[in-house]
Design an enzyme around this catalytic site. Structure first.
Site, short mmCIF file in Angstrom:
data_model
loop_
_atom_site.label_atom_id
_atom_site.label_comp_id
_atom_site.label_asym_id
_atom_site.label_seq_id
_atom_site.Cartn_x
_atom_site.Cartn_y
_atom_site.Cartn_z
N ASP A 22 1.03 -1.17 0.08
CA ASP A 22 0.20 -0.13 -0.06
C ASP A 22 0.92 1.29 -0.05
O ASP A 22 1.60 1.31 0.83
CB ASP A 22 -0.96 0.09 1.36
CG ASP A 22 -2.18 -1.11 0.96
OD1 ASP A 22 -2.13 -1.64 0.05
OD2 ASP A 22 -3.04 -0.95 1.77
N HIS B 294 -6.19 2.20 -4.59
CA HIS B 294 -6.39 2.30 -3.06
C HIS B 294 -7.22 3.78 -2.86
O HIS B 294 -7.07 4.17 -1.81
CB HIS B 294 -4.92 2.57 -2.52
CG HIS B 294 -5.18 2.21 -1.07
ND1 HIS B 294 -5.88 1.14 -0.37
CD2 HIS B 294 -4.18 2.52 0.14
CE1 HIS B 294 -5.65 1.04 0.91
NE2 HIS B 294 -4.63 1.94 1.10
N HIS C 239 -8.06 8.28 0.03
CA HIS C 239 -8.13 7.38 1.40
C HIS C 239 -9.18 7.52 2.26
O HIS C 239 -8.80 7.58 3.68
CB HIS C 239 -7.03 7.39 1.75
CG HIS C 239 -6.31 6.19 2.52
ND1 HIS C 239 -6.30 6.21 4.14
CD2 HIS C 239 -5.73 5.15 2.21
CE1 HIS C 239 -6.02 4.99 4.34
NE2 HIS C 239 -5.55 4.21 3.26
N HIS D 169 3.46 -1.80 3.87
CA HIS D 169 3.45 -0.40 3.45
C HIS D 169 4.79 0.09 2.97
O HIS D 169 5.81 -0.10 3.59
CB HIS D 169 3.36 0.43 4.74
CG HIS D 169 1.77 0.40 5.01
ND1 HIS D 169 1.17 -0.98 5.94
CD2 HIS D 169 0.49 0.89 4.72
CE1 HIS D 169 -0.17 -0.76 5.99
NE2 HIS D 169 -0.68 0.48 5.52
#
Length: 269
Positions: free
Chosen positions: A87, A138, A142, A237
């Site tokens: 991510d 994504h 967010h 991440h």
């Protein structure tokens, strides 16, 4: 030319929110019932428990329940296969290290990106594509997508990222979606499917997103080696300095355990 106002707005939203991001859901629902269903978690946070080392975790929903929405969190297999995902909220110098390690081990990965990462790091996007990785969606800003109730608003969060990606690469974005913070509901999963997206949760992650509380190498290996399992979708991440430093060694350790790395598309082929 990319719109700088749009980039600034997205950056301000994401700096404070992203790092807790999808990882926040990892810590919830530590003790889940074995028969948890998507209906019982219709407005839930993705969560996992690990009752047996080396085996798939117990998740909020079963693979079968997610499958009708073209959604996945792991593969039902005894083969030692790993699906690597990252991510990406912003670039802080660790993504090149991650890409170097992936290239060394010939390991395909999927990078789930938010709007400001795409607009601020076009060279990273191009490198990901050139080196054979997939770039997934994504969302633009967010948000908690489980609070979005209309197809129009839901679609805008995805289509804005698609547009940025096409401006940079000249290609259409791969229709892979990961819900921010692992927050989802049944309607969202259907909305993503109606847009042609496949949704990806995860079956292995660890607390790697706090910039001022990065795990040690030993802490990272403790979680990532003991909890790996056949068919795992791994979430890491890109902002984690620990991940940047250990990934080469981590991939080697997984290889020594007999694991191989595969692209997400092999989940349904």
């Amino acid at each position: 030319m990319l719109n700088w106002k749009r980039t600034l707005w997205a950056s301000l939203l994401l700096v404070s929110a992203f790092c807790a991001g999808s990882g926040a859901a990892i810590l919830r629902n530590e003790k889940l019932p074995r028969k948890a269903s998507i209906e019982s978690e219709a407005n839930g946070n993705w969560g996992l428990s690990f009752p047996e080392e080396g085996q798939p975790p117990v998740a909020n929903a079963s693979m079968e329940e997610l499958e009708k929405f073209d959604a996945y969190y792991a593969q039902d297999t005894e083969d030692k296969r790993i699906y690597l995902t990252f991510d990406c909220g912003y670039e802080n110098g660790n993504t090149p290290l991650i890409l170097d390690a992936l290239k060394k081990h010939k390991a395909p990965a999927t990078f789930f990106v938010v709007g400001n990462f795409v607009s601020d790091s076009p060279d990273m996007i191009k490198r990901m594509v050139e080196e054979g990785h997939a770039v997934g969606n994504h969302t633009y800003s967010h948000p908690d997508m489980s609070k979005i109730s209309t197809q129009e608003s839901f679609g805008k969060e995805l289509s804005q990222v698609e547009e940025l990606y096409k401006e940079i690469t000249g290609e259409d974005m791969t229709k892979y979606y990961r819900p921010p913070q692992g927050k989802y509901n049944e309607n969202n999963l259907q909305m993503a499917k109606d847009m042609g997206y496949k949704t990806f949760f995860w079956s292995l992650a660890y607390v790697d997103w706090y910039q001022d509380q990065q795990p040690s190498k030993e802490e990272a290996f403790e979680k990532l080696l003991s909890r790996i399992h056949p068919g795992a979708i791994v979430l890491l991440h890109n902002t984690s300095s620990t991940n940047g430093q250990i990934l080469d060694e981590l991939l080697g350790k997984w290889e020594d355990m007999g694991y191989t790395f595969h692209p997400l598309e092999e989940l349904w082929q």
